[in-house]
Design a protein around this motif. Structure first.
Motif, PDB file in Angstrom:
ATOM      1  N   PRO A  31      14.673  -8.858  10.968  1.00 41.17           N
ATOM      2  CA  PRO A  31      13.257  -8.762  11.317  1.00 41.17           C
ATOM      3  C   PRO A  31      12.797  -7.315  11.439  1.00 41.17           C
ATOM      4  CG  PRO A  31      14.558  -9.311  13.246  1.00 41.17           C
ATOM      5  CD  PRO A  31      15.508  -9.338  12.078  1.00 41.17           C
ATOM      6  N   VAL A  32      11.495  -7.107  11.247  1.00 37.01           N
ATOM      7  CA  VAL A  32      10.881  -5.785  11.381  1.00 37.01           C
ATOM      8  C   VAL A  32       9.997  -5.789  12.618  1.00 37.01           C
ATOM      9  CG1 VAL A  32       9.340  -4.079  10.359  1.00 37.01           C
ATOM     10  CG2 VAL A  32      10.951  -5.330   8.909  1.00 37.01           C
ATOM     11  N   VAL A  33      10.186  -4.798  13.477  1.00 35.39           N
ATOM     12  CA  VAL A  33       9.428  -4.632  14.712  1.00 35.39           C
ATOM     13  C   VAL A  33       8.558  -3.389  14.573  1.00 35.39           C
ATOM     14  CG1 VAL A  33       9.601  -4.172  17.192  1.00 35.39           C
ATOM     15  CG2 VAL A  33      11.212  -5.743  16.091  1.00 35.39           C
ATOM     16  N   GLY A  34       7.366  -3.421  15.148  1.00 37.53           N
ATOM     17  CA  GLY A  34       6.523  -2.234  15.165  1.00 37.53           C
ATOM     18  C   GLY A  34       5.097  -2.529  14.795  1.00 37.53           C
ATOM     19  N   THR A  35       4.540  -1.705  13.913  1.00 37.02           N
ATOM     20  CA  THR A  35       3.162  -1.868  13.470  1.00 37.02           C
ATOM     21  C   THR A  35       3.107  -1.816  11.947  1.00 37.02           C
ATOM     22  OG1 THR A  35       2.813   0.516  13.737  1.00 37.02           O
ATOM     23  CG2 THR A  35       2.157  -0.886  15.575  1.00 37.02           C
ATOM     24  N   ARG A  36       1.941  -2.182  11.397  1.00 39.94           N
ATOM     25  CA  ARG A  36       1.771  -2.222   9.946  1.00 39.94           C
ATOM     26  C   ARG A  36       1.955  -0.828   9.351  1.00 39.94           C
ATOM     27  NH1 ARG A  36      -3.320  -2.419   7.035  1.00 39.94           N
ATOM     28  NH2 ARG A  36      -4.363  -2.807   9.007  1.00 39.94           N
ATOM     29  N   THR A  37       2.644  -0.764   8.220  1.00 39.74           N
ATOM     30  CA  THR A  37       2.947   0.512   7.592  1.00 39.74           C
ATOM     31  C   THR A  37       1.704   1.123   6.945  1.00 39.74           C
ATOM     32  OG1 THR A  37       3.648  -0.555   5.536  1.00 39.74           O
ATOM     33  CG2 THR A  37       5.341  -0.151   7.209  1.00 39.74           C
ATOM     34  N   TRP A  38       1.880   2.338   6.423  1.00 39.61           N
ATOM     35  CA  TRP A  38       0.759   3.154   5.919  1.00 39.61           C
ATOM     36  C   TRP A  38      -0.009   2.476   4.800  1.00 39.61           C
ATOM     37  CZ3 TRP A  38       1.118   6.833   1.429  1.00 39.61           C
ATOM     38  CH2 TRP A  38       0.011   7.667   1.338  1.00 39.61           C
ATOM     39  N   GLY A  39       0.690   1.966   3.796  1.00 32.01           N
ATOM     40  CA  GLY A  39       0.014   1.272   2.706  1.00 32.01           C
ATOM     41  C   GLY A  39      -0.358   2.154   1.531  1.00 32.01           C
ATOM     42  N   GLY A  40       0.611   2.904   1.020  1.00 32.56           N
ATOM     43  CA  GLY A  40       0.366   3.738  -0.165  1.00 32.56           C
ATOM     44  C   GLY A  40       1.589   3.754  -1.053  1.00 32.56           C
ATOM     45  N   VAL A  41       1.568   2.987  -2.146  1.00 29.53           N
ATOM     46  CA  VAL A  41       2.779   2.829  -2.953  1.00 29.53           C
ATOM     47  C   VAL A  41       2.552   3.108  -4.436  1.00 29.53           C
ATOM     48  CG1 VAL A  41       3.940   1.246  -1.368  1.00 29.53           C
ATOM     49  CG2 VAL A  41       2.345   0.320  -3.050  1.00 29.53           C
ATOM     50  N   ILE A  42       1.494   3.827  -4.771  1.00 32.04           N
ATOM     51  CA  ILE A  42       1.319   4.251  -6.161  1.00 32.04           C
ATOM     52  C   ILE A  42       1.725   5.716  -6.225  1.00 32.04           C
ATOM     53  CG2 ILE A  42      -0.277   4.502  -8.085  1.00 32.04           C
ATOM     54  CD1 ILE A  42      -1.877   2.210  -6.998  1.00 32.04           C
ATOM     55  N   GLY A  43       2.902   5.958  -6.779  1.00 32.39           N
ATOM     56  CA  GLY A  43       3.564   7.240  -6.640  1.00 32.39           C
ATOM     57  C   GLY A  43       3.122   8.303  -7.633  1.00 32.39           C
ATOM     58  N   ILE A  44       3.669   9.487  -7.448  1.00 31.87           N
ATOM     59  CA  ILE A  44       3.297  10.677  -8.213  1.00 31.87           C
ATOM     60  C   ILE A  44       4.556  11.440  -8.607  1.00 31.87           C
ATOM     61  CG2 ILE A  44       0.992  10.980  -7.233  1.00 31.87           C
ATOM     62  CD1 ILE A  44       2.210  12.824  -5.147  1.00 31.87           C
ATOM     63  N   ASP A  45       4.375  12.474  -9.459  1.00 30.72           N
ATOM     64  CA  ASP A  45       5.512  13.307  -9.832  1.00 30.72           C
ATOM     65  C   ASP A  45       5.217  14.809  -9.735  1.00 30.72           C
ATOM     66  OD1 ASP A  45       3.851  13.628 -12.029  1.00 30.72           O
ATOM     67  OD2 ASP A  45       5.042  12.343 -13.333  1.00 30.72           O
TER      68      ASP A  45
END
Length: 533
Positions: free
Chosen positions: A441-455
């Motif tokens: 299980p994961v405890v805490g709060t909702r993550t940031w929400g940014g998964v379109i990456g860069i180089d």
């Protein structure tokens, strides 16, 4: 050219593709890290990079020099390898292939391509004095070009050719008149941020070139918590513990021979008395990486003494390792030593190294708390998940040694993860993967929400870095929804301001409680007894 044509030209080159792989002959050099293979008149050149670890740095001290990059050469006429120059950042070969332009810490210099480690005073080594170069720049014209270049690069490299439904030409047309109103480079950066923002996508950054901070302005830090007595005396409340494997995580007050301890008072810096109101901070301005003398009044009442220290310019690593040690100590106390604790600060080489600092010892506990809070992202989440997903299927029993699990470094029991709103990018993805794979299980709060990456491959003409979100991720169970939303925890536990101020960590406390409850239901794996005779 045909016979008798009277003209000359480059000879025709024909490549016989059949059997080409069988005719490849490797250069006779040792295995290593190589890049930038280039041709010169009689052979090839390349960069050889030093092989160094990431635990701490490859330097022995905070101000120490790291191993440099070397330009190596292979002479195809003499069939011999050699070194052209050491401590070089990059190089270019002249058009005729006879000379090489080197960029070194001391500046640019040109050397013959067949030379070997020429000194700067050698007559064949020609230094290029860029101080005499004068360049006239029209800022307004440059900013117009930078605006257009930003728009073109985003158009050509954004992860969707349809720009996610945004009329990109219309966006650029709407903002372009504002370029004429730009008065400073900061204005332009703000404008480019707004243009990128129209896409509503993460990782669309605009970063101006960093200006070097003069030594006179680098604040010196002592690697300690200081407090002020009622009478205005400034004392060392706590010396931050050092992490011996990291040269950047060593407190100046804990250095050999300094011996400043908690409770000692700092009375003066280089003979200047410490101000009762502002403390030693102003006197340490400009002292980073430079020896200073502290006048110390020991807490035990012994005579005043003088200690020479070398302040740091950053306490980030010191305080990070102290924070991790504090979390681990809390887990040990709350679980009576049954649970291990691992924190992964990012998903690049630094975080991968940090994971392995304590992986063996922490995996040896009955259960494991995996903390990815404030994970800065990167690209190694797949490797982290591979470690966490291991399952023990056997044991190696060795005389005079502790039993080893097979596979090694596999969790013995339950895993509980902690994540928060500051875990982003690959930190989002590792949190989603833990949930999707059912690792715990994961405890805490909702993550940031940014998964379109860069180089990070493009800079503008003045060095301003701009990024184009290129690498989108689809995740089972989430589809495309992690972008601009994040990953929800299984058990939401926010940290209220009063809890943070009091030093409490309810997320960690909840994770430990859940792991112990799971241990009661499913005990940890243990090695077997020896077989009977």
């Amino acid at each position: 050219q045909g016979k008798g044509s009277g003209t000359t030209g480059a000879p025709a080159t024909r490549v016989d593709v059949e059997g080409l792989a069988d005719r490849i002959i490797p250069f006779p050099v040792d295995a290593g890290r190589y890049s930038d293979l280039r041709a010169w008149s009689d052979g090839v050149l390349w960069l050889r990079h030093p092989i160094s670890g990431t635990l701490g740095t490859s330097a022995g001290t905070p101000g120490g020099n790291r191993p440099g990059t070397t330009v190596e050469r292979y002479d195809l006429t003499r069939l011999k390898a050699g070194t052209l120059a050491s401590d070089v950042r990059e190089f270019e070969v002249t058009g005729d292939g006879k000379r090489v332009l080197l960029r070194a810490p001391a500046g640019l210099r040109s050397v013959p391509a067949d030379s070997s480690n020429l000194g700067e005073d050698d007559e064949q080594s020609l230094g290029l004095d860029l101080e005499r170069v004068r360049l006239t720049v029209d800022p307004a014209a440059e900013w117009r070009q930078m605006f257009d270049e930003t728009g073109r690069l985003m158009r050509d490299h954004f992860w969707r050719a349809d720009m996610n439904g945004v009329d990109w030409d219309a966006v650029l047309a709407e903002y372009r008149p504002l370029v004429e109103r730009v008065a400073t480079h900061d204005d332009l950066v703000d404008l480019l941020w707004e243009v990128h923002g129209e896409l509503g996508t993460s990782h669309a950054y605009v970063t101006p070139p960093a200006a070097p901070v003069p030594a006179s302005r680098r604040q010196g830090l002592l690697g300690a918590d200081l407090t002020r007595d009622a009478d205005g005396t400034w004392r060392v409340e706590r010396v931050l513990p050092s992490e011996t494997s990291d040269p950047q995580a060593r407190s100046p007050l804990a250095a050999p021979g300094v011996a400043v301890r908690a409770g000692d008072a700092i009375l003066a810096v280089d003979g200047v008395p410490v101000d009762p109101t502002t403390g030693p901070g102003p006197l340490l301005s400009g002292t980073a990486d430079r020896a200073v003398e502290l006048t110390i009044a020991p807490a035990d009442g012994s005579p005043r003494r003088h200690a020479v220290v070398v302040p740091l310019d950053s306490e980030e690593q010191l305080r990070y390792h102290d924070w991790v040690a504090g979390r681990r100590a809390a887990v040990r106390e709350l679980s009576d030593g049954r649970l291990g604790y691992l924190h992964v600060p990012d998903m690049v080489s630094n975080g991968w190294a940090q994971l392995h600092r304590d992986l063996r010892t922490e995996m040896g506990r009955e259960g494991l708390i995996v903390d990815v809070r404030e994970n800065r992202g990167g690209h190694t989440s797949q490797l982290v998940i591979e470690k966490l997903a291991r399952r023990i299927i056997g044991w190696d029993l060795i005389r005079h040694q502790e039993p080893l699990s097979y596979p090694e470094n596999a969790p013995r029991g339950p895993i509980v993860a902690i994540s928060d709103e500051h875990a982003g990018s690959d930190g989002d993805m590792v949190t989603a993967a833990i949930k999707t794979l059912g690792l715990g299980p994961v405890v805490g709060t909702r993550t940031w929400g940014g998964v379109i990456g860069i180089d990070m491959r493009y800079d503008l003409v003045d060095g301003t870095a701009i990024t184009q979100p290129r690498y989108a991720i689809w995740l089972k169970g989430y589809d495309w929804s992690v972008e601009n939303h994040g990953v929800e925890p299984d058990v939401e536990v926010p940290i209220a301001p009063h809890e943070y101020a009091a030093g409490r960590d309810p997320q960690l406390e909840t994770a430990v409680r859940m792991a112990l409850e799971e241990l009661e239901r499913n005990p940890a794996a243990v090695p077997p007894e020896l077989p009977p005779l």
